[in-house]
Design a protein around this motif. Structure first.
Motif, mmCIF file in Angstrom:
data_model
loop_
_atom_site.group_PDB
_atom_site.id
_atom_site.type_symbol
_atom_site.label_atom_id
_atom_site.label_comp_id
_atom_site.label_asym_id
_atom_site.label_seq_id
_atom_site.Cartn_x
_atom_site.Cartn_y
_atom_site.Cartn_z
ATOM 1 N N THR A 1 47.535 32.210 35.190
ATOM 2 C CA THR A 1 46.776 31.077 35.853
ATOM 3 C C THR A 1 45.799 31.597 36.786
ATOM 4 O O THR A 1 44.461 30.995 37.227
ATOM 5 C CB THR A 1 47.723 30.221 36.552
ATOM 6 N N SER A 2 45.980 32.517 37.541
ATOM 7 C CA SER A 2 45.152 32.908 38.653
ATOM 8 C C SER A 2 43.918 33.891 38.118
ATOM 9 O O SER A 2 43.101 34.164 38.835
ATOM 10 C CB SER A 2 45.994 33.998 39.696
ATOM 11 N N GLY A 3 43.850 34.626 36.799
ATOM 12 C CA GLY A 3 43.138 35.456 36.374
ATOM 13 C C GLY A 3 43.300 36.833 36.924
ATOM 14 O O GLY A 3 42.431 37.705 36.609
ATOM 15 N N PRO B 1 44.989 39.683 40.000
ATOM 16 C CA PRO B 1 44.482 39.901 41.238
ATOM 17 C C PRO B 1 43.289 40.439 41.717
ATOM 18 O O PRO B 1 42.584 40.026 42.699
ATOM 19 C CB PRO B 1 45.538 40.983 41.667
ATOM 20 N N ARG C 1 40.435 39.760 40.101
ATOM 21 C CA ARG C 1 39.693 38.617 40.081
ATOM 22 C C ARG C 1 39.602 37.633 41.035
ATOM 23 O O ARG C 1 38.641 37.134 41.845
ATOM 24 C CB ARG C 1 39.821 37.936 38.710
ATOM 25 N N GLU C 2 40.805 37.470 41.810
ATOM 26 C CA GLU C 2 40.816 36.686 42.867
ATOM 27 C C GLU C 2 40.404 37.334 44.031
ATOM 28 O O GLU C 2 39.874 36.571 45.154
ATOM 29 C CB GLU C 2 42.442 36.552 43.130
ATOM 30 N N VAL C 3 40.457 38.625 44.349
ATOM 31 C CA VAL C 3 39.940 39.520 45.390
ATOM 32 C C VAL C 3 38.407 39.192 45.199
ATOM 33 O O VAL C 3 37.927 38.656 46.661
ATOM 34 C CB VAL C 3 40.347 40.753 45.495
ATOM 35 N N ALA D 1 36.744 37.027 43.882
ATOM 36 C CA ALA D 1 36.249 35.724 43.749
ATOM 37 C C ALA D 1 36.471 34.998 45.312
ATOM 38 O O ALA D 1 35.392 34.511 45.991
ATOM 39 C CB ALA D 1 37.073 34.674 42.954
ATOM 40 N N HIS D 2 37.291 35.286 46.190
ATOM 41 C CA HIS D 2 37.493 34.730 47.412
ATOM 42 C C HIS D 2 37.282 35.677 48.743
ATOM 43 O O HIS D 2 37.454 35.090 49.773
ATOM 44 C CB HIS D 2 38.834 34.136 47.355
ATOM 45 N N HIS D 3 37.171 36.934 48.319
ATOM 46 C CA HIS D 3 36.902 37.827 49.653
ATOM 47 C C HIS D 3 35.907 38.814 49.280
ATOM 48 O O HIS D 3 36.007 40.011 49.600
ATOM 49 C CB HIS D 3 38.416 38.505 49.793
#
Length: 279
Positions: free
Chosen positions: A159-161, A163, A165-167, A169-171
């Motif tokens: 669901t989150s893609g 870690p 991608r999350e880093v 995308a948001h940082h």
């Protein structure tokens, strides 16, 4: 984590067994040079894996209000103190072995003797227990996999893609500042302390023992200061301390120091070497 230690140890010891131009001729020398580049690349990969996993391990077991202090011991012992010990070993070898023997076989001794601390680290790593956070993560992953199998859903949808991608995308800003800052500080570590001292040694024909001893002193000081920097991180925050170190270590200090080293009189070269390393 243990495999990264094994890879670091193996590539380090292997460098001490490589043929060189001085002892084995041109053909074997080129082979040794290529193998040296491969070993250095393996060292870099293993160091990156080891430092990152060590930082994660400490982050999981450390209290949040002392995280900077506890993480600072990685730099104090794993970086600066290790370099200081390596410089001390080189100083002792260069003091006991002649220049000709150093070119023939003496340069191999630091690499080959690394098998002793490396083996001790491997044995110590086998006794290191996993953190509660990691064990909880493994347990949750096992329960999730078991539940999916019971429901007949073999495809686990992320669901989150992930870690990474999350880093990104948001940082984005934090990743950019951290990456550029780390590259800058890394360059500052290497250029003045390694290449700079080699330049002033060759330019002013200084003894190798003086260079090794100055490197030992130069790395002992940040080994001590790293702990205080970690305490400062707990008070000020990592961003402020990192930015301050980036400005001071990569902008203010290097250029005047390198300029001074390239224009210092030969009679003052040894003193300039020690002053620059301490500064």
């Amino acid at each position: 984590m243990q495999w990264s230690i094994v890879l670091m140890l193996g590539s380090t010891v292997l460098q001490g067994c490589l043929p060189s131009f001085h002892c084995c001729g041109e053909a074997w020398g080129w082979l040794g040079l290529v193998a040296l580049l491969v070993c250095r690349a393996l060292q870099g990969l293993s160091a990156g894996g080891e430092l990152s996993t060590a930082a994660v391990y400490i982050s999981e077991v450390s209290p949040k209000n002392r995280l900077g202090y506890n993480l600072s011991w990685i730099s104090a012992s794993g970086n600066f103190l290790a370099w200081a010990v390596a410089a001390l070993v080189m100083f002792l070898i260069e003091s006991l072995v002649s220049h000709e023997d150093m070119l023939l076989w003496g340069w191999r001794l630091p690499y080959l003797t690394s098998v002793v601390p490396g083996a001790a680290l491997i044995l110590a790593r086998r006794c290191l227990e996993e953190t509660p956070d990691f064990e909880e993560l493994v347990k949750e992953e096992a329960e999730r996999t078991c539940a999916n199998q019971l429901e007949g859903d073999t495809d686990v949808v992320a669901t989150s893609g992930g870690p990474l991608r999350e880093v990104f995308a948001h940082h984005k800003l934090a990743v950019l500042i951290g990456s550029l800052g780390t590259m800058g500080i890394g360059a500052f570590w290497y250029v003045p302390s390694v290449y700079g001292v080699q330049f002033i040694m060759q330019y002013n024909d200084l003894p190798a023992t003086a260079v090794s001893f100055s490197e030992m002193l130069g790395f002992c000081i940040p080994a001590v200061l790293a702990v205080f920097a970690g305490m400062l991180v707990d008070v000020w925050g990592a961003c402020k301390v990192h930015t301050l170190a980036l400005i001071g270590g990569c902008v203010i200090v290097p250029m005047p120091l390198l300029y001074w080293w390239t224009h210092v009189p030969q009679s003052f070269a040894i003193a300039a070497l020690f002053i620059g390393q301490i500064a």
